[in-house]
Design a protein around this motif. Sequence first.
Motif, PDB file in Angstrom:
ATOM      1  N   GLU A  59      42.284  33.287  43.012  1.00 15.25           N
ATOM      2  CA  GLU A  59      43.303  33.852  42.133  1.00 15.25           C
ATOM      3  C   GLU A  59      43.471  33.045  40.855  1.00 15.25           C
ATOM      4  OE1 GLU A  59      45.204  36.631  42.464  1.00 15.25           O
ATOM      5  OE2 GLU A  59      44.066  37.188  44.241  1.00 15.25           O
TER       6      GLU A  59
ATOM      7  N   LYS B 206      36.158  36.572  38.867  1.00 10.01           N
ATOM      8  CA  LYS B 206      37.419  37.209  39.263  1.00 10.01           C
ATOM      9  C   LYS B 206      37.259  38.730  39.249  1.00 10.01           C
ATOM     10  CE  LYS B 206      42.338  36.368  38.376  1.00 10.01           C
ATOM     11  NZ  LYS B 206      43.293  35.706  37.474  1.00 10.01           N
TER      12      LYS B 206
ATOM     13  N   ASN C 263      37.093  41.555  42.476  1.00  6.67           N
ATOM     14  CA  ASN C 263      37.855  42.798  42.457  1.00  6.67           C
ATOM     15  C   ASN C 263      36.955  44.010  42.701  1.00  6.67           C
ATOM     16  OD1 ASN C 263      40.397  44.174  42.028  1.00  6.67           O
ATOM     17  ND2 ASN C 263      39.549  44.901  40.096  1.00  6.67           N
ATOM     18  N   LYS C 264      35.729  43.967  42.181  1.00  7.71           N
ATOM     19  CA  LYS C 264      34.788  45.075  42.328  1.00  7.71           C
ATOM     20  C   LYS C 264      34.098  45.090  43.696  1.00  7.71           C
ATOM     21  CE  LYS C 264      33.622  46.085  37.497  1.00  7.71           C
ATOM     22  NZ  LYS C 264      33.795  47.534  37.587  1.00  7.71           N
TER      23      LYS C 264
ATOM     24  N   GLU D  49      44.738  39.538  47.859  1.00  7.40           N
ATOM     25  CA  GLU D  49      44.371  39.910  46.498  1.00  7.40           C
ATOM     26  C   GLU D  49      45.651  40.189  45.731  1.00  7.40           C
ATOM     27  OE1 GLU D  49      41.869  43.340  44.081  1.00  7.40           O
ATOM     28  OE2 GLU D  49      41.447  42.975  46.203  1.00  7.40           O
TER      29      GLU D  49
ATOM     30  N   THR E  77      47.641  41.754  43.017  1.00 10.78           N
ATOM     31  CA  THR E  77      47.415  42.925  42.164  1.00 10.78           C
ATOM     32  C   THR E  77      48.266  42.905  40.903  1.00 10.78           C
ATOM     33  OG1 THR E  77      49.087  44.207  43.357  1.00 10.78           O
ATOM     34  CG2 THR E  77      46.815  44.365  44.143  1.00 10.78           C
TER      35      THR E  77
ATOM     36  N   LYS F 130      45.516  50.191  46.659  1.00 10.38           N
ATOM     37  CA  LYS F 130      44.484  49.404  47.332  1.00 10.38           C
ATOM     38  C   LYS F 130      44.687  49.415  48.848  1.00 10.38           C
ATOM     39  CE  LYS F 130      42.748  46.268  43.791  1.00 10.38           C
ATOM     40  NZ  LYS F 130      41.340  46.565  44.090  1.00 10.38           N
TER      41      LYS F 130
ATOM     42  N   ARG G 160      47.771  40.226  36.717  1.00 11.40           N
ATOM     43  CA  ARG G 160      47.974  39.110  37.646  1.00 11.40           C
ATOM     44  C   ARG G 160      48.458  37.856  36.952  1.00 11.40           C
ATOM     45  NH1 ARG G 160      41.905  40.112  39.429  1.00 11.40           N
ATOM     46  NH2 ARG G 160      41.885  40.077  37.145  1.00 11.40           N
TER      47      ARG G 160
ATOM     48  N   CYS H 127      47.027  45.401  33.666  1.00  9.46           N
ATOM     49  CA  CYS H 127      46.328  46.221  34.651  1.00  9.46           C
ATOM     50  C   CYS H 127      46.122  47.607  34.061  1.00  9.46           C
ATOM     51  CB  CYS H 127      47.150  46.304  35.928  1.00  9.46           C
ATOM     52  SG  CYS H 127      46.608  47.575  37.097  1.00  9.46           S
TER      53      CYS H 127
ATOM     54  N   TYR I 119      41.351  45.126  35.125  1.00 14.13           N
ATOM     55  CA  TYR I 119      42.238  44.237  34.378  1.00 14.13           C
ATOM     56  C   TYR I 119      41.611  43.900  33.033  1.00 14.13           C
ATOM     57  CZ  TYR I 119      44.483  43.618  38.917  1.00 14.13           C
ATOM     58  OH  TYR I 119      45.115  43.836  40.118  1.00 14.13           O
TER      59      TYR I 119
ATOM     60  N   THR J 112      37.125  49.193  38.484  1.00 14.45           N
ATOM     61  CA  THR J 112      36.513  49.220  39.806  1.00 14.45           C
ATOM     62  C   THR J 112      36.761  50.604  40.389  1.00 14.45           C
ATOM     63  OG1 THR J 112      36.927  46.872  40.162  1.00 14.45           O
ATOM     64  CG2 THR J 112      36.524  48.228  42.112  1.00 14.45           C
TER      65      THR J 112
END
Length: 457
Positions: A30, A158, A162-163, A246, A248, A257, A388, A394, A408, A426
Amino acid sequence: MYAILDIETTGGKYNEEGITEIAIYKFDGEKVVDQFISLVNPEQPIQPFVVNLTGINNEMLRNAPKFYEVAKRIVEITTDCVLVAHNAKFDYRILRTEFRRLGYEFERESLCTVELSKKLIPGLQSYSLGKLVRALGIPLSDRHRAAGDAQATVKLFKMLLNKDVEKNILKTHIRKEPKRSLDTKLVHILEELPSSTGVYYFHDENGEIIYVGKAKNIRKRINQHFTNENAKSREMQKKVASVSFENTGNELLALLKENQEIKELKPKYNRALKRDIFSHALYHFKDDNGYINLKIGKASRTKKSITTFSTLRSAKNSLQAWIEEYELCSRLGGVHNGSGNCFNYTIKSCHGACIEEEPAEAYNERVEKLITRYSYENQNMILIGRGRDIDEKCAILIEDGEFKGSGYFNLNYQINNLDIIKSIITPMRNNRDAQHIIQSYLRKKHHFKIVQLSVHE
């Protein structure tokens, strides 16, 4: 834990190169929790083409520490970490070569962001760091200097985490983490959790995901799991070996998610989603006089609706509020039955559509505004909300009325370039539950900015 690094060298013959600069960022998935950046005296001349490329010359390194003087710090900051680098094979080889010259065998697990990018972001023209981060809208300063390249690799990694929707990076890393004893396990897990909004994953000792949840405060929610006395919680407490999460940045993306992860991963301790999370919907139709009527009914997968609701009560409450807001007829709005003028007409909040006093065209115009606002069918828009970090936003993409995914970004210019938007997004599954989550969330007070995109021809 990851050690994301970049190394600059003297150039020269294979395995005879020396390090001129090194940057290492210790990253917990993170945020950066530690860093080490230093010039290094390689005790050999730098190749001229390298001087031109990096700007680092022999004079700059005259008083820099030699590698043996920084070796201990490198070992400390990378202990129990997976090394991450852009073209990791090169950086790892250089580090191991330098340590071997000192008689020390340096061994770490490694990940290459070139290989990960090719797998998770296929189809790009180039995967060199400079061209890759430019295509993804990631800021890069001090190109070909260790700190600048390593910072860009942190941001890239990062995005790759996420992907990685199948969580292969995460599961592989957790399998290799040292196991703790059962007695202190839950306490240690809680100590490492944040109080941020996001999605969390319970893993068994093999790294497999056995439960997925979302929370406004991850640590508080997981503490509830660990202190709950019901049978399911007690069983999970025995099975959980580690918890990953994670962040968000906002609740809407956490909801989306969680919905997707449960459907995709089918964790053992999540209830199977046998029914939709919405039960009722708002429909519309034109009557014989040309007026648009509204009606609440059971949600159906075969009928197009304006929006959906979790309960009949929430549907009725929302519709009543909209009828007042748009000054609609309560009978045509499906709130009251009967014939003749509606109750709202008697209190002057209905303009007489129920008795054909108001023309259908004028009345329908207001109904269409309601439909447009609460249904995103055929719409192209980006929902922009909290990211984040303080400097991050976002983005949730809706294209042709379908939820496409999220990503992001840091720089405002990125959101005006559709190609960059699509590269940072993503992909996520567009299903009725995701549509319901977005629509119901946007009906509430929220902090998302809605940017309309031009409609495709």
